[in-house]
Design an enzyme around this catalytic site. Structure first.
Site, PDB file in Angstrom:
ATOM      1  N   LYS A   1      -9.718   1.875  -1.344  1.00  0.00           N
ATOM      2  CA  LYS A   1      -9.813   1.723  -0.055  1.00  0.00           C
ATOM      3  C   LYS A   1     -11.226   2.269   0.383  1.00  0.00           C
ATOM      4  O   LYS A   1     -11.455   2.586   0.587  1.00  0.00           O
ATOM      5  CB  LYS A   1      -8.811   1.080   0.843  1.00  0.00           C
ATOM      6  CG  LYS A   1      -8.564   1.190   2.058  1.00  0.00           C
ATOM      7  CD  LYS A   1      -7.332   1.371   2.519  1.00  0.00           C
ATOM      8  CE  LYS A   1      -7.277   0.998   4.590  1.00  0.00           C
ATOM      9  NZ  LYS A   1      -5.888   1.282   4.953  1.00  0.00           N
TER      10      LYS A   1
ATOM     11  N   GLU B   1       1.076  -0.920  -0.075  1.00  0.00           N
ATOM     12  CA  GLU B   1       0.256  -0.400  -0.015  1.00  0.00           C
ATOM     13  C   GLU B   1       0.606   1.164   0.044  1.00  0.00           C
ATOM     14  O   GLU B   1       1.755   0.874   0.581  1.00  0.00           O
ATOM     15  CB  GLU B   1      -1.066  -0.060   1.238  1.00  0.00           C
ATOM     16  CG  GLU B   1      -1.658   1.289   1.401  1.00  0.00           C
ATOM     17  CD  GLU B   1      -2.797   1.001   2.933  1.00  0.00           C
ATOM     18  OE1 GLU B   1      -3.383   1.658   2.907  1.00  0.00           O
ATOM     19  OE2 GLU B   1      -2.026   0.481   3.879  1.00  0.00           O
TER      20      GLU B   1
ATOM     21  N   CYS C   1      -5.355  -3.524   3.134  1.00  0.00           N
ATOM     22  CA  CYS C   1      -4.711  -3.515   4.532  1.00  0.00           C
ATOM     23  C   CYS C   1      -6.029  -3.862   5.572  1.00  0.00           C
ATOM     24  O   CYS C   1      -6.428  -4.544   5.747  1.00  0.00           O
ATOM     25  CB  CYS C   1      -3.803  -1.923   4.404  1.00  0.00           C
ATOM     26  SG  CYS C   1      -3.020  -2.532   5.832  1.00  0.00           S
TER      27      CYS C   1
END
Length: 279
Positions: A127, A50, A165
């Site tokens: 995300k 990321e 993540c």
């Protein structure tokens, strides 16, 4: 013609662990070096962390200044490396925010891009769950992605999905990818260090692979900010390749034969009685 051996039928997936910084050009140099290293070992796909384009430990206006569009120089450079090495590349991008958000709040997007050799951008993921936990507030500087249909791409006959993540703490994200057909899930991350955080990282990633009977490849930042421990996990939760705390590339061979064998033994996806829906 003789049948292909399991090795010939397999796909080589690499995770590349490094610590991106505030110099995007330097990050690209490291990404190219690590991609070439992975390619020399036979990799068909390299997964980077990321925020591979730009990262500082504390978010601020410099993140907005460093943000780039999907057709910007960072993504174009990744596409060039993918074409030159013959490897698919997946990496995190600090993407320019939407017009309304950028003008009102100065936020960016936390985006993962997938580049295929000679095909350019084949998938992107923004995300969904921002890291407003453990004393952090990612949402102060990042806008959450919209819930859209998953963008998958194909690699050696396997369908590949993306998430990022903190999303790994929400099992619905991975399940939704699997419902869309993903058989390999990629998780670029910047998993911040802290009490028990390494245990959380390893447990959650393994659980997502096990409960969905899929392969999962997760690439984190190298310490001191990230926990490291990038790895490739198979559908039975076996770690096929692991990196500890160093900057390095680890590679594993994955195959449809293994995936289907596990799903015959453990048909959990067929037996489940619940579906995923957005709130």
């Amino acid at each position: 013609m003789s049948e292909k051996s399991p090795m010939q039928a397999a796909v080589a997936v690499a995770v590349a662990q490094f610590a991106p910084g505030a110099d995007t050009a330097a990050n690209l140099v490291e990404i190219e070096r690590m991609t070439r290293l992975a390619a020399s070992r036979g990799a068909n796909l390299v997964v980077f962390p990321e925020y591979s384009s730009f990262f500082t430990p504390t978010m601020g206006p410099d993140w907005v200044a460093a943000a780039e569009p999907l057709d910007g120089p960072f993504v174009r450079a990744l596409a060039a490396v993918a074409a030159d090495t013959g490897c698919h590349i997946v990496a995190g991008l600090v993407e320019t925010g939407s017009e309304a958000t950028a003008s009102a709040h100065g936020r960016v997007r936390n985006t993962v891009v997938a580049l295929a050799p000679n095909s350019g951008l084949v998938a992107r993921y923004r995300k969904l769950h921002l890291y407003d936990a453990f004393g952090m507030r990612e949402s102060d500087w990042v806008e959450a992605g919209d819930i859209t249909e998953p963008e998958l791409f194909e690699l050696g006959g396997l369908r590949v999905g993306l998430q990022t993540c903190y999303d790994v703490r929400f099992p619905e994200v991975t399940r939704r990818l699997v419902d869309a057909g993903a058989e390999l899930v990629l998780v670029p991350a910047e998993w911040v260090r802290g009490p028990l955080k390494e245990a959380h990282w390893r447990t959650l990633c393994t659980a997502r692979a096990l409960e969905n009977t899929v392969y999962l490849a997760a690439a984190d930042h190298a310490p001191p900010v990230g926990v490291g421990n990038s790895f490739v996990i198979d559908p039975m939760g076996v770690e096929l390749a692991t990196i500890g705390e160093s900057t390095d590339v680890a590679l594993a061979w994955i195959s449809r034969e293994r995936l289907e064998s596990v799903r015959r033994l453990n048909p959990a996806l067929e037996l489940r009685r619940f579906a995923v829906s957005a709130r």
